[in-house]
Design an enzyme around this catalytic site. Structure first.
Site, PDB file in Angstrom:
ATOM      1  N   TYR A  35      -1.969  -6.912  17.120  1.00 23.25           N
ATOM      2  CA  TYR A  35      -2.152  -6.083  16.094  1.00 23.25           C
ATOM      3  C   TYR A  35      -3.580  -5.196  16.248  1.00 23.25           C
ATOM      4  O   TYR A  35      -3.408  -3.887  16.063  1.00 23.25           O
ATOM      5  CB  TYR A  35      -2.217  -6.996  14.853  1.00 23.25           C
ATOM      6  CG  TYR A  35      -2.488  -6.236  13.633  1.00 23.25           C
ATOM      7  CD1 TYR A  35      -1.436  -5.583  12.809  1.00 23.25           C
ATOM      8  CD2 TYR A  35      -3.685  -6.110  12.938  1.00 23.25           C
ATOM      9  CE1 TYR A  35      -1.705  -5.029  11.656  1.00 23.25           C
ATOM     10  CE2 TYR A  35      -3.884  -5.349  11.919  1.00 23.25           C
ATOM     11  CZ  TYR A  35      -2.800  -4.730  11.158  1.00 23.25           C
ATOM     12  OH  TYR A  35      -2.826  -4.314   9.978  1.00 23.25           O
ATOM     13  N   ASP A  79      -4.597  -6.999  -1.179  1.00 23.52           N
ATOM     14  CA  ASP A  79      -3.605  -8.109  -1.486  1.00 23.52           C
ATOM     15  C   ASP A  79      -2.272  -7.565  -1.456  1.00 23.52           C
ATOM     16  O   ASP A  79      -1.785  -6.677  -2.435  1.00 23.52           O
ATOM     17  CB  ASP A  79      -3.946  -8.336  -2.910  1.00 23.52           C
ATOM     18  CG  ASP A  79      -3.455  -9.541  -3.538  1.00 23.52           C
ATOM     19  OD1 ASP A  79      -2.704 -10.105  -2.828  1.00 23.52           O
ATOM     20  OD2 ASP A  79      -3.549  -9.840  -4.639  1.00 23.52           O
ATOM     21  N   GLN A 119       0.708  -1.201   0.028  1.00 24.20           N
ATOM     22  CA  GLN A 119      -0.044  -0.029  -0.138  1.00 24.20           C
ATOM     23  C   GLN A 119       0.762   1.249   0.139  1.00 24.20           C
ATOM     24  O   GLN A 119       0.501   2.294  -0.611  1.00 24.20           O
ATOM     25  CB  GLN A 119      -0.837  -0.257   1.061  1.00 24.20           C
ATOM     26  CG  GLN A 119      -1.955  -1.228   1.245  1.00 24.20           C
ATOM     27  CD  GLN A 119      -2.759  -1.068   2.439  1.00 24.20           C
ATOM     28  OE1 GLN A 119      -3.457  -0.235   2.730  1.00 24.20           O
ATOM     29  NE2 GLN A 119      -2.725  -2.092   3.172  1.00 24.20           N
ATOM     30  N   ASP A 157      11.573   3.512   4.352  1.00 26.52           N
ATOM     31  CA  ASP A 157      11.112   1.974   4.705  1.00 26.52           C
ATOM     32  C   ASP A 157      12.321   1.488   5.169  1.00 26.52           C
ATOM     33  O   ASP A 157      13.486   1.620   5.214  1.00 26.52           O
ATOM     34  CB  ASP A 157      10.792   1.234   3.126  1.00 26.52           C
ATOM     35  CG  ASP A 157       9.916   0.082   3.648  1.00 26.52           C
ATOM     36  OD1 ASP A 157       8.794  -0.011   3.292  1.00 26.52           O
ATOM     37  OD2 ASP A 157      10.400  -1.179   4.116  1.00 26.52           O
ATOM     38  N   ASP A 168      14.199   2.873   9.706  1.00 28.49           N
ATOM     39  CA  ASP A 168      13.117   2.201  10.747  1.00 28.49           C
ATOM     40  C   ASP A 168      12.224   3.124  11.587  1.00 28.49           C
ATOM     41  O   ASP A 168      12.958   4.199  11.828  1.00 28.49           O
ATOM     42  CB  ASP A 168      14.087   1.511  11.750  1.00 28.49           C
ATOM     43  CG  ASP A 168      13.154   0.339  12.454  1.00 28.49           C
ATOM     44  OD1 ASP A 168      12.064   0.730  12.855  1.00 28.49           O
ATOM     45  OD2 ASP A 168      13.934  -0.652  12.999  1.00 28.49           O
ATOM     46  N   LYS A 176      -3.800  -1.160  16.388  1.00 32.03           N
ATOM     47  CA  LYS A 176      -4.484  -0.351  15.283  1.00 32.03           C
ATOM     48  C   LYS A 176      -5.661   0.377  16.038  1.00 32.03           C
ATOM     49  O   LYS A 176      -6.115   1.376  15.529  1.00 32.03           O
ATOM     50  CB  LYS A 176      -4.947  -1.294  14.352  1.00 32.03           C
ATOM     51  CG  LYS A 176      -4.066  -1.815  13.604  1.00 32.03           C
ATOM     52  CD  LYS A 176      -3.055  -0.627  12.636  1.00 32.03           C
ATOM     53  CE  LYS A 176      -2.073  -1.377  11.700  1.00 32.03           C
ATOM     54  NZ  LYS A 176      -1.437  -0.419  10.805  1.00 32.03           N
TER      55      LYS A 176
END
Ligand SMILES: NC(=O)c1ccc[n+]([C@@H]2O[C@H](COP(=O)([O-])OP(=O)(O)OC[C@H]3O[C@@H](n4cnc5c(N)ncnc54)[C@H](O)[C@@H]3O)[C@@H](O)[C@H]2O)c1
Length: 283
Positions: A172, A206, A21, A40, A79, A176
């Protein structure tokens, strides 16, 4: 400003931009006219992640695809757990571009396990990257956005797991849900500077993060968890080379929403949670 380039003259900072994404958002925002700052980790994040890490080559491909739109890009292997490194990227971006308008806080990781069985390492790494790393991105970038004095838009990437229970990845989900808390309080803190903050909540997209085998293993061991992961309604999509009925959404479908939130078209929206789920969370 051309109508087809609503972000012309603006600068967007995207974390986790090597692939998935994050890459799609960087390319879409560039297509809409923004110069891009892309970071990244480009390597393994922690030992408990079982899907392949992003690579330097993948970040280089993002750079190529952004440059192909005609926009400039500053890319670094950083990072998000490292605040000084993020602050250095922001300082370099301000030196190169003179401003920072859009922030897409996207870097994240996912692992599976029941909370009463998982290791400390599993819990800590997901919280440190998804929640504390997201705060570090905000901490690094927002002072520069305020200083530039042009207002702006911050898009915090949460998940359906940030709005509902997701047994099998409660750590997770906790990270979130924490993104929602950052979004809503930050929207009030930075509103006076003309900066808007919203969270997006994609369902299944995906990307390499979605490991069908790992999910199937969890569901076969705990079939009652399946109630929390309703199947996506099949929609015809016809872009990014994908045609026909898709079981997962594409990163580009999320980018459409990110681009709208980044643009002045969404000027009235701040402190909102935007579901990107084809309605599936209503089940
Ligand atoms: N794929 C889905 O179904 C889905 C659904 C909802 C939300 N999300 C969220 O969307 C975001 C993007 O995920 P994706 O689906 O593109 O997965 P992905 O694994 O393809 O991309 C995540 C990127 O973040 C980077 N990253 C991870 N940890 C990092 C760190 N510490 N520092 C810097 N970069 C780091 C990775 O290297 C990778 O390039 C994540 O926050 C994820 O939690 C994904």
């Amino acid at each position: 400003m051309a109508a087809d380039r609503p972000l012309e003259g603006r600068v967007a900072f995207v974390t986790g931009a090597a692939r998935g994404q994050g890459r799609a958002h960087a390319i879409r925002l560039a297509n809409d006219g923004a110069d891009i700052v892309a970071i990244d980790i480009c390597g393994p994040v922690t030992s408990s992640i079982t899907y392949p890490p992003a690579t330097s080559e993948e970040l280089a491909e993002t750079v190529r695809e952004v440059e192909a739109t005609g926009r400039k890009v500053l890319a670094r292997e950083v990072d998000v757990r490292d605040l000084p490194a993020q602050q250095q990227v922001v300082a370099d971006a301000i030196e190169q571009f003179g401003r920072l308008d859009i922030l897409v806080v996207n870097a994240g990781i996912l692992s599976w396990g029941r909370m009463f069985e998982m290791s400390e390492e599993q819990w800590d790494s997901v919280i440190q990257v998804n929640l504390s790393g997201a705060w570090r991105t905000v901490r690094a970038a927002v002072p520069a956005m305020i200083e530039a004095g042009n207002g702006g838009s911050i898009i915090m990437v949460s998940s359906s797991a940030g709005l509902k229970a997701t047994p099998g990845n409660g750590h997770y989900s906790a990270s979130k849900h924490g993104i929602v808390a950052i979004t809503n309080a930050l929207s009030l803190e930075v509103g006076e500077f003309g900066i808007r903050v919203n969270s997006i909540h994609p369902y299944s997209i995906d990307t390499p993060m979605v490991e069908r085998d790992a999910m199937m293993e969890v569901f076969s061991q705990h079939p009652n968890f399946l109630h929390s992961f309703a199947p996506m309604p099949l929609h015809p999509v016809n872009h990014a080379g994908k045609k026909g009925l898709q079981e997962f959404m594409t990163p580009e479908e999320v980018s459409n929403v990110v681009a709208w939130l980044a643009s002045d078209e969404s000027m009235a929206i701040s402190g909102s949670q935007i579901a990107i789920d084809r309605g599936v969370m209503k089940y």
